[in-house]
Structure formats: structure tokens, C-alpha cells
Write an enzyme that holds these catalytic residues in place. Structure first.
Site, PDB file in Angstrom:
ATOM      1  N   TYR A  50      79.916  85.702 -34.680  1.00 26.88           N
ATOM      2  CA  TYR A  50      78.999  85.308 -35.767  1.00 26.88           C
ATOM      3  C   TYR A  50      78.417  86.522 -36.490  1.00 26.88           C
ATOM      4  CZ  TYR A  50      78.702  80.849 -33.164  1.00 26.88           C
ATOM      5  OH  TYR A  50      78.974  79.687 -32.487  1.00 26.88           O
ATOM      6  N   HIS A 108      84.339  81.614 -25.571  1.00 29.53           N
ATOM      7  CA  HIS A 108      84.141  80.853 -26.807  1.00 29.53           C
ATOM      8  C   HIS A 108      85.161  79.710 -26.964  1.00 29.53           C
ATOM      9  CE1 HIS A 108      82.265  81.468 -31.047  1.00 29.53           C
ATOM     10  NE2 HIS A 108      82.489  80.199 -30.823  1.00 29.53           N
TER      11      HIS A 108
HETATM   12  N1  NAP Z   1      80.841  77.146 -29.525  1.00 26.95           N
HETATM   13  C1  NAP Z   1      81.360  76.933 -30.726  1.00 26.95           C
HETATM   14  O1  NAP Z   1      82.596  76.950 -30.905  1.00 26.95           O
HETATM   15  C2  NAP Z   1      80.450  76.686 -31.886  1.00 26.95           C
HETATM   16  C3  NAP Z   1      80.970  76.228 -33.112  1.00 26.95           C
HETATM   17  C4  NAP Z   1      80.083  75.988 -34.150  1.00 26.95           C
HETATM   18  C5  NAP Z   1      78.712  76.183 -33.979  1.00 26.95           C
HETATM   19  N2  NAP Z   1      78.214  76.664 -32.787  1.00 26.95           N
HETATM   20  C6  NAP Z   1      76.760  76.881 -32.560  1.00 26.95           C
HETATM   21  O2  NAP Z   1      76.067  75.671 -32.874  1.00 26.95           O
HETATM   22  C7  NAP Z   1      75.035  75.984 -33.830  1.00 26.95           C
HETATM   23  C8  NAP Z   1      74.697  74.788 -34.708  1.00 26.95           C
HETATM   24  O3  NAP Z   1      75.817  74.312 -35.419  1.00 26.95           O
HETATM   25  P1  NAP Z   1      76.000  74.529 -37.004  1.00 26.95           P
HETATM   26  O4  NAP Z   1      75.347  75.779 -37.380  1.00 26.95           O
HETATM   27  O5  NAP Z   1      77.452  74.376 -37.274  1.00 26.95           O
HETATM   28  O6  NAP Z   1      75.325  73.273 -37.710  1.00 26.95           O
HETATM   29  P2  NAP Z   1      74.128  72.216 -37.463  1.00 26.95           P
HETATM   30  O7  NAP Z   1      73.049  72.815 -36.628  1.00 26.95           O
HETATM   31  O8  NAP Z   1      74.745  70.939 -37.026  1.00 26.95           O
HETATM   32  O9  NAP Z   1      73.625  71.999 -38.965  1.00 26.95           O
HETATM   33  C9  NAP Z   1      73.048  73.011 -39.706  1.00 26.95           C
HETATM   34  C10 NAP Z   1      72.703  72.431 -41.068  1.00 26.95           C
HETATM   35  O10 NAP Z   1      71.709  71.391 -40.909  1.00 26.95           O
HETATM   36  C11 NAP Z   1      70.592  71.666 -41.752  1.00 26.95           C
HETATM   37  N3  NAP Z   1      69.388  71.255 -41.025  1.00 26.95           N
HETATM   38  C12 NAP Z   1      68.910  71.767 -39.871  1.00 26.95           C
HETATM   39  N4  NAP Z   1      67.777  71.139 -39.502  1.00 26.95           N
HETATM   40  C13 NAP Z   1      67.507  70.212 -40.459  1.00 26.95           C
HETATM   41  C14 NAP Z   1      66.477  69.271 -40.623  1.00 26.95           C
HETATM   42  N5  NAP Z   1      65.479  69.146 -39.737  1.00 26.95           N
HETATM   43  N6  NAP Z   1      66.519  68.487 -41.736  1.00 26.95           N
HETATM   44  C15 NAP Z   1      67.518  68.599 -42.638  1.00 26.95           C
HETATM   45  N7  NAP Z   1      68.533  69.479 -42.526  1.00 26.95           N
HETATM   46  C16 NAP Z   1      68.541  70.278 -41.433  1.00 26.95           C
HETATM   47  C17 NAP Z   1      70.605  73.150 -41.994  1.00 26.95           C
HETATM   48  O11 NAP Z   1      70.013  73.447 -43.245  1.00 26.95           O
HETATM   49  P3  NAP Z   1      68.628  74.291 -43.362  1.00 26.95           P
HETATM   50  O12 NAP Z   1      68.955  75.692 -42.945  1.00 26.95           O
HETATM   51  O13 NAP Z   1      68.300  74.137 -44.798  1.00 26.95           O
HETATM   52  O14 NAP Z   1      67.629  73.616 -42.460  1.00 26.95           O
HETATM   53  C18 NAP Z   1      72.110  73.464 -41.991  1.00 26.95           C
HETATM   54  O15 NAP Z   1      72.657  73.233 -43.283  1.00 26.95           O
HETATM   55  C19 NAP Z   1      75.621  77.168 -34.601  1.00 26.95           C
HETATM   56  O16 NAP Z   1      74.687  77.809 -35.429  1.00 26.95           O
HETATM   57  C20 NAP Z   1      76.172  77.977 -33.467  1.00 26.95           C
HETATM   58  O17 NAP Z   1      75.128  78.695 -32.803  1.00 26.95           O
HETATM   59  C21 NAP Z   1      79.080  76.908 -31.742  1.00 26.95           C
END
Ligand code: NAP
Length: 279
Positions: A50, A108
Site C-alpha cells: 500500500y 497477503h
Molecule cells: N488483504 C487484502 O487483500 C486487502 C484487500 C483490500 C483491502 N484491504 C484492507 O481493507 C481496508 C478496507 O477496505 P477498502 O479500503 O477497500 O474499502 P472500504 O473500507 O470497504 O470502503 C472505503 C470507502 O468507504 C467510504 N466510507 C468509509 N466510512 C464511511 C461512512 N461511515 N459513511 C460513508 N462512506 C464511508 C470511504 O470514503 P471516505 O474516505 O469519504 O469516508 C471509502 O470510499 C483497506 O484499506 C485495507 O487496509 C486488504
């Protein structure tokens, strides 16, 4: 804000909600992570891939919060699955973050075509013995990958971080993890940029429980025993995402959210059996 904790199969305690840091970068990202820490986040989820390890470490230092209060997780890139590469990668990540140890270190992706993840696992066991990591786990592992590690080393991963959100409930893997006493962490718990947050069913439930649709989704994870890692760069959202410990969803409402799952609901169609990530 009181964040509940869950005990891992190695006896270590982990917060039940964490902060995702995918695509959170640079000076602005640093301030956003710092704000999240000030709002109460202690589980911080990053990954070498990341490019946010440095700012997560810096935010920890600037926060003034004791290191022992944090639960810091990072992940091993695919190109480092060989034994020595894994040990080097762990030490490089620690230096980059300015930390002496990780609370949790994850492989990962399994990359089964490469078939080196058991070598990485053995290196992580060594790193654990050296005190460089406290808990070790995996991400995107399928049952056969979990069983291979367990058969080879007798050590069960503490955590399996997998894709879980209303369009991809992944109940099969949640159950497989639970059978092996592995805690499920949900990546993209809010469905990243998909439409789940504005589904009519979730908007109705938000009204019913006096919460936001995102809070309903996060509570759905918690009520399944899953640890969500929502990412938000918005201070109000960051706070909302922690305010999920003062209510519970009724059984029929949990079941209603489960019906939103879709056959092709994965965000980027990343199937761990075939997904190849060599960087
Ligand atoms: N292990 C893996 O292979 C893998 C893969 C993908 C992700 N991850 C981890 O999982 C974490 C989370 O997944 P993600 O980043 O893909 O997406 P997510 O957390 O599912 O969604 C993030 C989105 O939701 C919005 N959001 C967050 N809280 C909100 C709320 N209370 N109300 C409205 N909108 C909201 C954010 O916008 P705002 O910023 O405007 O709030 C952003 O656009 C990653 O950051 C990473 O650390 C791991």
C-alpha cells in the site's frame, strides 16, 4: 470510545474494529491516520504494497499514544515468499515503520501457482520466535491453503483477512475460519466503491436503528464475529465507524442483509485460487 477486543488463538487480544489504509498516502494521509488515532483507532492495517507503512509508523509516533496500546498489522508481498526474503521483508518493514515489533503479520495472498507460502510461513514462525512479530496470520487463504500450513507446521494462523461485504458475504470462508479457530478480518468491509451503502434495505435499517447504513454494515460484521477494517479519510466517517458497539441487529435484519450477496459480488473479481500478485 471503547472498542471491544477479541482473543486470538495464541492468546493475544485484538481490537474488534480497525482502520484500513489502502490508498491512504503522503502528508494528507498521515494527518488522516493521526486523526483516526485521536478518535480512538488502535488497530491499524497496512501492507508493504500500500506504500503506507511509513506514514502509519509516523502517525503512531506523533500521536503520543503508547506503542503498547496499538495493534499494528502489515502484510508480506508476493515477491518475498522465500524463507530469507520473508525475514528480510519483515525487518525492512519494521525499519520503515520505526517499530520494534508487529502485533500481526500476514501473508497477503497465497499465490498457489507459486506454492511458496509454506516457506513464508516458516520464516514468520522464526520471526515470532525472535520477537519481531507477536501474532501471525494469512490473508485471502482458502481452506486447502490453511490446511496445508497446519499440516506442515502444526501452527494454525491466528487471523485470515478476507473479502467480506454485503455483496460478497463469503459465509463459506467465515465458517471455514471459525471451524479452525481462526478470527476472520473483513477487507473492503463497506464494499469500497460499490453501491451497497445505498441499498434500500440498508437505508431502511439505518432509519430503524437510528444509525447510518455504514454503521449497519459494520454491526452486521461484528454480529457475525468478523473484525471489519473500514477505511475512511473523512473524520466524521472515521468516528461513525467506531460508534458501533452500542447496538445489535435483530436476527431477521442480519438475514435480510445476507440476501444482498451476489454471485459476482467480488469488488475486483480477485479469486484467491487464481489471483497472482508477484509484486
Ligand atoms: N488483504 C487484502 O487483500 C486487502 C484487500 C483490500 C483491502 N484491504 C484492507 O481493507 C481496508 C478496507 O477496505 P477498502 O479500503 O477497500 O474499502 P472500504 O473500507 O470497504 O470502503 C472505503 C470507502 O468507504 C467510504 N466510507 C468509509 N466510512 C464511511 C461512512 N461511515 N459513511 C460513508 N462512506 C464511508 C470511504 O470514503 P471516505 O474516505 O469519504 O469516508 C471509502 O470510499 C483497506 O484499506 C485495507 O487496509 C486488504
Amino acid at each position: 470510545m471503547l472498542i471491544e477486543k477479541v482473543m486470538l488463538n495464541d492468546g493475544n487480544m485484538m481490537p474488534r474494529v480497525g482502520l484500513g489504509t489502502y490508498e491512504v498516502r503522503g502528508g494528507q494521509g498521515l494527518n488522516q491516520i493521526l486523526a483516526a488515532i485521536q478518535s480512538g483507532y488502535r488497530l491499524l492495517d497496512t501492507s508493504t504494497n500500500y506504500d503506507s507503512e511509513g506514514i502509519v509508523g509516523e502517525a503512531i509516533r506523533r500521536s503520543g499514544v503508547r506503542r503498547s496500546e496499538f495493534f499494528v498489522t502489515t502484510k508480506l508481498p508476493g515477491k518475498y515468499h522465500h524463507y530469507k526474503d520473508t525475514l528480510d521483508a519483515i525487518q525492512e518493514s519494521l525499519c520503515r515503520m520505526g517499530l520494534a515489533y508487529f502485533d500481526l503479520y500476514l501473508i497477503h495472498w497465497p499465490l498457489p501457482q507459486r506454492n511458496l507460502y509454506d516457506e513464508a510461513w516458516r520464516a514468520m514462525l522464526t520471526a515470532q520466535q525472535l520477537g519481531l512479530v507477536r501474532s501471525i496470520g494469512v490473508s485471502n487463504f482458502e481452506p486447502q491453503h490453511l490446511d496445508h500450513l497446519i499440516q506442515e507446521t502444526g501452527v494454525v494462523p491466528a487471523v485470515n483477512q478476507i473479502e467480506v461485504h454485503p455483496y460478497w458475504i463469503n459465509q463459506r470462508m467465515i465458517d471455514e475460519n471459525q471451524k479452525r479457530n481462526i478470527v476472520t478480518e473483513a477487507w473492503s468491509p463497506l464494499g469500497r466503491h460499490n453501491e451497497a451503502k445505498s441499498e434500500a434495505a440498508l437505508v431502511d435499517l439505518a432509519r430503524k436503528y437510528h444509525k447510518t447504513p455504514s454503521q449497519i454494515i459494520l454491526r452486521w460484521h461484528l454480529d457475525k464475529g468478523v473484525v471489519p477494517l473500514p477505511r475512511s479519510q473523512n473524520l466524521a466517517h472515521q468516528r461513525d465507524n467506531l460508534a458501533v458497539f452500542d447496538f445489535k441487529l435483530m436476527h431477521q435484519d442480519m438475514a435480510l442483509i445476507d440476501t444482498l450477496t451476489q454471485k459476482n459480488g467480488r469488488i475486483d473479481n480477485q479469486d484467491p485460487n487464481t489471483y497472482e500478485e508477484f509484486e
